[in-house]
Design a protein around this motif. Structure first.
Motif, PDB file in Angstrom:
ATOM      1  N   GLY A  63       0.790  -1.224   0.000  1.00 17.53           N
ATOM      2  CA  GLY A  63       0.000   0.000   0.000  1.00 17.53           C
ATOM      3  C   GLY A  63       0.823   1.275   0.000  1.00 17.53           C
ATOM      4  N   ASN A  64       2.147   1.178  -0.171  1.00 13.72           N
ATOM      5  CA  ASN A  64       2.981   2.388  -0.227  1.00 13.72           C
ATOM      6  C   ASN A  64       3.055   2.889  -1.661  1.00 13.72           C
ATOM      7  OD1 ASN A  64       3.534   1.937   2.483  1.00 13.72           O
ATOM      8  ND2 ASN A  64       5.417   0.792   2.034  1.00 13.72           N
ATOM      9  N   ASP A  65       1.970   3.449  -2.142  1.00 16.60           N
ATOM     10  CA  ASP A  65       1.896   3.794  -3.560  1.00 16.60           C
ATOM     11  C   ASP A  65       2.775   4.991  -3.946  1.00 16.60           C
ATOM     12  OD1 ASP A  65       0.269   1.662  -3.888  1.00 16.60           O
ATOM     13  OD2 ASP A  65      -1.360   2.754  -4.859  1.00 16.60           O
ATOM     14  N   GLU A  66       3.306   5.689  -2.932  1.00 17.77           N
ATOM     15  CA  GLU A  66       4.193   6.812  -3.292  1.00 17.77           C
ATOM     16  C   GLU A  66       5.459   6.314  -4.005  1.00 17.77           C
ATOM     17  OE1 GLU A  66       4.737   6.324   1.197  1.00 17.77           O
ATOM     18  OE2 GLU A  66       3.348   5.759  -0.362  1.00 17.77           O
ATOM     19  N   VAL A  67       5.735   4.995  -3.925  1.00 15.19           N
ATOM     20  CA  VAL A  67       6.870   4.443  -4.683  1.00 15.19           C
ATOM     21  C   VAL A  67       6.696   4.723  -6.179  1.00 15.19           C
ATOM     22  CG1 VAL A  67       5.957   2.120  -5.178  1.00 15.19           C
ATOM     23  CG2 VAL A  67       8.413   2.430  -4.834  1.00 15.19           C
ATOM     24  N   ILE A  68       5.443   4.871  -6.609  1.00 17.79           N
ATOM     25  CA  ILE A  68       5.175   5.080  -8.047  1.00 17.79           C
ATOM     26  C   ILE A  68       5.595   6.481  -8.485  1.00 17.79           C
ATOM     27  CG2 ILE A  68       3.416   5.052  -9.857  1.00 17.79           C
ATOM     28  CD1 ILE A  68       1.846   3.016  -8.258  1.00 17.79           C
ATOM     29  N   ASP A  69       5.371   7.484  -7.619  1.00 20.54           N
ATOM     30  CA  ASP A  69       5.791   8.854  -7.982  1.00 20.54           C
ATOM     31  C   ASP A  69       7.284   8.878  -8.268  1.00 20.54           C
ATOM     32  OD1 ASP A  69       3.214   9.663  -7.407  1.00 20.54           O
ATOM     33  OD2 ASP A  69       3.700  10.165  -5.322  1.00 20.54           O
ATOM     34  N   ASP A  70       8.018   8.247  -7.369  1.00 15.99           N
ATOM     35  CA  ASP A  70       9.478   8.220  -7.491  1.00 15.99           C
ATOM     36  C   ASP A  70       9.895   7.438  -8.744  1.00 15.99           C
ATOM     37  OD1 ASP A  70      12.194   8.478  -6.289  1.00 15.99           O
ATOM     38  OD2 ASP A  70      12.034   6.293  -6.269  1.00 15.99           O
ATOM     39  N   LEU A  71       9.216   6.328  -9.019  1.00 14.74           N
ATOM     40  CA  LEU A  71       9.515   5.540 -10.223  1.00 14.74           C
ATOM     41  C   LEU A  71       9.274   6.357 -11.479  1.00 14.74           C
ATOM     42  CD1 LEU A  71      10.096   2.821 -11.722  1.00 14.74           C
ATOM     43  CD2 LEU A  71       7.636   2.367 -11.580  1.00 14.74           C
ATOM     44  N   MET A  72       8.129   7.038 -11.545  1.00  7.56           N
ATOM     45  CA  MET A  72       7.793   7.795 -12.755  1.00  7.56           C
ATOM     46  C   MET A  72       8.809   8.914 -12.992  1.00  7.56           C
ATOM     47  SD  MET A  72       5.436   5.942 -13.875  1.00  7.56           S
ATOM     48  CE  MET A  72       5.413   6.801 -15.445  1.00  7.56           C
ATOM     49  N   ASN A  73       9.186   9.615 -11.928  1.00 11.09           N
ATOM     50  CA  ASN A  73      10.196  10.677 -12.092  1.00 11.09           C
ATOM     51  C   ASN A  73      11.497  10.122 -12.668  1.00 11.09           C
ATOM     52  OD1 ASN A  73       8.725  12.866 -11.260  1.00 11.09           O
ATOM     53  ND2 ASN A  73       9.153  12.525  -9.089  1.00 11.09           N
ATOM     54  N   THR A  74      11.870   8.936 -12.204  1.00 14.39           N
ATOM     55  CA  THR A  74      13.110   8.321 -12.704  1.00 14.39           C
ATOM     56  C   THR A  74      12.943   7.908 -14.160  1.00 14.39           C
ATOM     57  OG1 THR A  74      13.442   7.486 -10.480  1.00 14.39           O
ATOM     58  CG2 THR A  74      14.814   6.543 -12.204  1.00 14.39           C
ATOM     59  N   LEU A  75      11.797   7.309 -14.486  1.00 16.07           N
ATOM     60  CA  LEU A  75      11.559   6.890 -15.878  1.00 16.07           C
ATOM     61  C   LEU A  75      11.618   8.079 -16.829  1.00 16.07           C
ATOM     62  CD1 LEU A  75       8.731   4.206 -15.626  1.00 16.07           C
ATOM     63  CD2 LEU A  75      11.173   3.881 -16.078  1.00 16.07           C
ATOM     64  N   TYR A  76      11.035   9.213 -16.415  1.00 13.73           N
ATOM     65  CA  TYR A  76      11.054  10.397 -17.290  1.00 13.73           C
ATOM     66  C   TYR A  76      12.498  10.781 -17.606  1.00 13.73           C
ATOM     67  CZ  TYR A  76       6.098  10.886 -16.035  1.00 13.73           C
ATOM     68  OH  TYR A  76       4.759  10.681 -15.840  1.00 13.73           O
ATOM     69  N   LYS A  77      13.355  10.719 -16.574  1.00 17.18           N
ATOM     70  CA  LYS A  77      14.774  11.049 -16.794  1.00 17.18           C
ATOM     71  C   LYS A  77      15.415  10.090 -17.796  1.00 17.18           C
ATOM     72  CE  LYS A  77      16.019  13.512 -12.599  1.00 17.18           C
ATOM     73  NZ  LYS A  77      14.817  13.299 -11.734  1.00 17.18           N
ATOM     74  N   LEU A  78      15.031   8.811 -17.731  1.00 15.37           N
ATOM     75  CA  LEU A  78      15.658   7.802 -18.608  1.00 15.37           C
ATOM     76  C   LEU A  78      15.074   7.791 -20.013  1.00 15.37           C
ATOM     77  CD1 LEU A  78      15.881   4.835 -16.062  1.00 15.37           C
ATOM     78  CD2 LEU A  78      17.755   6.307 -16.819  1.00 15.37           C
ATOM     79  N   MET A  79      13.855   8.349 -20.177  1.00 12.65           N
ATOM     80  CA  MET A  79      13.200   8.332 -21.492  1.00 12.65           C
ATOM     81  C   MET A  79      13.553   9.555 -22.338  1.00 12.65           C
ATOM     82  SD  MET A  79       9.386   7.148 -20.400  1.00 12.65           S
ATOM     83  CE  MET A  79       8.599   7.540 -21.989  1.00 12.65           C
ATOM     84  N   LYS A  80      14.286  10.489 -21.759  1.00  8.37           N
ATOM     85  CA  LYS A  80      14.624  11.723 -22.491  1.00  8.37           C
ATOM     86  C   LYS A  80      15.351  11.420 -23.791  1.00  8.37           C
ATOM     87  CE  LYS A  80      14.960  15.341 -19.217  1.00  8.37           C
ATOM     88  NZ  LYS A  80      15.865  15.892 -18.262  1.00  8.37           N
TER      89      LYS A  80
END
Lengths: 98, 98, 98, 98
Positions: C81-98
């Protein structure tokens, strides 16, 4: 496959223009296809696979246009001593290498 | 902004669907604009700048869809123990990270 | 190949850690090789080919670490139920998808 | 900032060589930093942020070397009528635009 530049216009051969247009029309078709998938509630990653393919098609268009630009405009400007063509080329390359 | 998956379909909210469609329509407009530039013998790097912008718009669409997929389908499948959703996600991410 | 997160630390298996370290050591070797080429006045595009290869190796490292992160930390946090892990994941993915 | 090519070697100025070496040494430091993070069980996305930064540093090195190559070797070879320099340049650009 070369182009020839004059006053910030580029005269391309009919064949080159047709090939580039064809790539863009196919890309438009891919975008329309993605809209259709979205309309039909397609699964997210099925859509993302198609949109990665559209990205690759856009990249192939860029490569072809760039190739024609370097062999045509850039080479001919350098031979004429208009080296400022290089500043413009490098700025464009930086945008494409991101 | 979430989506909900079922039988490899994804039910998106009307709002989410509208936002994604809007992005795609704008992208279609950008591609049409590039065709017009080509028609009018626009200078190569002027076209490449526009097509780099279209690539960035496609990337923004991918990010939004991916975000909605992870928060919706992926999270809900993981909570239901359907961990194979992760294999599919990773394959898609590899395509987008190239 | 999974990792397990706790207090913003990640406990990886010895095997996983070894594989990731091995990738990084090989990458360091590639960078050192490029320095040697520069020292020896190697031709520009010969260097650029090697540095494109180093970029691909870095990308492969990112993919492996990301894979382990999603299968380990992200899945386990979502199940708790610690869904805030997703915010952190998405921010990282955006950096890698540039 | 230019380079001068001869027999598939490139003679760079001391200043240019120093600047490029400095970029590579800093990149090596970044890779070593990532190894240290892995050693200390750092959180996955903290590592990925650092490795995205290393990727950006590698890209900046590529841009600088490419810039010097185009202004130096490519321009001078085109002026001497050695247009095969363009084939080699395009192949390299395709690798960097992936």
């Amino acid at each position: 496959m070369e182009c020839c530049c004059h006053n910030k216009q580029t005269l391309r051969t009919e064949e080159e223009k047709k090939k580039l247009m064809h790539r863009l029309s196919r890309l438009e078709g891919q975008i329309r296809g993605i809209k259709g998938m979205l309309e039909n509630d397609a699964y997210c990653t099925d859509i993302l696979v198609q949109s990665a393919a559209a990205g690759a098609a856009l990249n192939a268009f860029n490569r072809e246009l760039l190739n024609s630009h370097v062999r045509g405009c850039v080479a001919s400007d350098i031979r004429s001593g208009n080296d400022e063509v290089i500043d413009d080329l490098m700025n464009t390359l930086y945008k494409l290498m991101k």
